[in-house]
Design a protein around this motif. Structure first.
Motif, short mmCIF file in Angstrom:
data_model
loop_
_atom_site.label_atom_id
_atom_site.label_comp_id
_atom_site.label_asym_id
_atom_site.label_seq_id
_atom_site.Cartn_x
_atom_site.Cartn_y
_atom_site.Cartn_z
N ALA A 1 0.85 -1.19 0.00
CA ALA A 1 0.00 0.00 0.00
C ALA A 1 0.89 1.24 0.00
O ALA A 1 1.88 1.30 0.74
CB ALA A 1 -0.93 0.01 1.21
N ASP A 2 0.56 2.22 -0.81
CA ASP A 2 1.29 3.49 -0.80
C ASP A 2 0.34 4.62 -1.18
O ASP A 2 -0.65 4.42 -1.88
CB ASP A 2 2.50 3.44 -1.74
N PHE A 3 0.64 5.82 -0.68
CA PHE A 3 -0.19 6.98 -0.98
C PHE A 3 0.63 8.24 -0.76
O PHE A 3 1.67 8.24 -0.10
CB PHE A 3 -1.47 6.99 -0.13
N ARG A 4 0.14 9.32 -1.32
CA ARG A 4 0.82 10.60 -1.25
C ARG A 4 0.39 11.35 0.00
O ARG A 4 -0.77 11.32 0.41
CB ARG A 4 0.51 11.43 -2.50
N ILE A 5 1.36 12.05 0.61
CA ILE A 5 1.06 12.97 1.70
C ILE A 5 1.62 14.33 1.30
O ILE A 5 2.69 14.42 0.72
CB ILE A 5 1.66 12.50 3.04
N ALA A 6 0.89 15.39 1.55
CA ALA A 6 1.24 16.73 1.07
C ALA A 6 1.32 16.69 -0.46
O ALA A 6 0.62 15.92 -1.11
CB ALA A 6 2.54 17.21 1.70
N ASP A 7 2.15 17.52 -1.05
CA ASP A 7 2.22 17.59 -2.51
C ASP A 7 3.39 16.81 -3.10
O ASP A 7 3.33 16.35 -4.24
CB ASP A 7 2.33 19.06 -2.97
N ARG A 8 4.47 16.66 -2.34
CA ARG A 8 5.68 16.07 -2.91
C ARG A 8 6.23 14.91 -2.10
O ARG A 8 7.38 14.50 -2.32
CB ARG A 8 6.77 17.14 -3.04
N SER A 9 5.46 14.35 -1.21
CA SER A 9 5.95 13.25 -0.36
C SER A 9 4.99 12.07 -0.45
O SER A 9 3.81 12.21 -0.76
CB SER A 9 6.08 13.70 1.10
N GLY A 10 5.54 10.90 -0.17
CA GLY A 10 4.72 9.69 -0.18
C GLY A 10 5.19 8.72 0.89
O GLY A 10 6.35 8.72 1.29
N VAL A 11 4.27 7.89 1.35
CA VAL A 11 4.60 6.84 2.32
C VAL A 11 4.03 5.52 1.82
O VAL A 11 3.09 5.50 1.01
CB VAL A 11 4.04 7.16 3.73
N GLY A 12 4.60 4.43 2.30
CA GLY A 12 4.13 3.12 1.88
C GLY A 12 4.46 2.06 2.90
O GLY A 12 5.31 2.27 3.78
#
Length: 326
Positions: free
Chosen positions: A72-83
């Motif tokens: 699973a992964d998704f974007r946080i804010a405009d230029r960051s992502g977590v997974g």
């Protein structure tokens, strides 16, 4: 028959021995899930993306490798992502379970020419276990070693890190990754375990948009792996055909060819793949035919991927735009 048994034993032993070093990467990443091989892809795309993967290797051979994984992964804010990813791997009497927690930062190098650079890092937790519950006496060894029974299952836990960088220039992409960058603590008295777990990977490709049909894409790619423990290396040569419809749904067809780099004309695996995205639901199937002495005794490796894209949120930054789009 005796030679076949010896051959199976060597292959299973070799893979189980390497299992603790790096969980084998098959073709999961080709199911439109690049996050499988690099944390740098976390958060690239407009959706919260989840994928579940099931793989059974050498179907027809008892205790052949079997693997399940969740991503699973998704974007946080405009230029960051977590997974995050979880996996469970079974290979004969060995078991491996683990998890990865990833973070990625995406940068714009040049807005007009669409050049982007991403950096990613993952923290890994691995549990490796030798399961003795199926150990049985044999004709040669009528009694199981009491020391094995007394000490029970052998297990060890490892913590490590992956780092990576991803460069994109319009429809070209190049990913460089270093997995398990920390050496492993080993028993100084035995000295039979490799302490270098490093696995270097290169993944690159190009999305070619058809001049005759704007809904069609062609995507050749290459995936290279180098294992630091013994210097082995392998390469995947891949090709995909993808076609969209007016609702942004699509299907794709592909093929992958894997070989050891000193044995180009003796492929390890060769097989077709196919997938479909319909109303944000994803399904893909991959078949790998094993071209070696085991080919007459199994029906190959079968892999299924299912997934869902949801919670769409359009980013203001083009550096988080997925290449799987029109």
């Amino acid at each position: 028959m005796k030679n076949l048994i010896i051959y199976i034993f060597l292959l299973v032993f070799a893979q189980s021995y390497a299992q603790e070093l790096n969980l084998p990467a098959y073709t999961q990443y080709l199911a439109d899930n690049d996050f499988v091989i690099s944390p740098t892809y976390a958060g690239i795309g407009d959706n919260f993306r989840i994928r579940a993967n099931g793989l059974t290797q050498w179907v027809g051979i008892k205790d052949a490798p079997d693997n399940q994984a969740f991503y699973a992964d998704f974007r946080i804010a405009d230029r960051s992502g977590v997974g995050i990813s979880f996996y469970n791997d079974k290979n004969g009497n060995t078991r491996q379970k683990g998890a990865k927690f990833s973070f990625a930062q995406h940068l714009i190098l040049d807005y007009k020419s669409k050049q982007y650079l991403s950096f990613g890092i993952s923290y890994n937790i691995n549990s490796f276990k030798i399961d003795i519950e199926n150990f049985q006496p044999t004709y040669e060894n009528e009694v199981i070693d009491p020391f094995v029974i007394m000490n029970g299952d052998r297990a060890i836990n490892n913590n490590n890190f992956d780092v990576g960088a991803l460069y994109r220039n319009k429809d070209f992409y190049l990913s460089l990754n270093a997995n398990n960058i920390l050496p492993k603590d080993i028993d100084d008295f035995t000295g039979i375990e490799p302490n270098l777990l490093l696995n270097l990977q290169l993944y690159s490709g190009y999305v070619i948009k058809s001049k005759y049909n704007k809904n069609v894409q062609l995507e050749p790619s290459v995936f290279y792996q180098l294992f630091g423990s013994d210097g082995r290396s392998s390469t995947d040569l891949n090709f995909k055909y993808r076609k969209y419809n007016r609702k942004e749904d699509y299907y794709w067809l592909g093929v992958s060819y894997r070989f050891l780099n000193d044995q180009f004309f003796k492929p390890l695996n060769l097989g077709p793949m196919a997938g479909i995205m319909k109303s944000k639901f994803y399904f893909a199937y991959s078949y790998q035919f094993t071209i070696n002495g085991l080919s007459s005794y199994n029906s190959g490796t079968h892999m299924i991927t299912v997934g869902l894209d949801f919670l769409q949120g359009i980013s203001n930054c083009p550096c988080t735009k997925s290449r799987v789009t029109r």
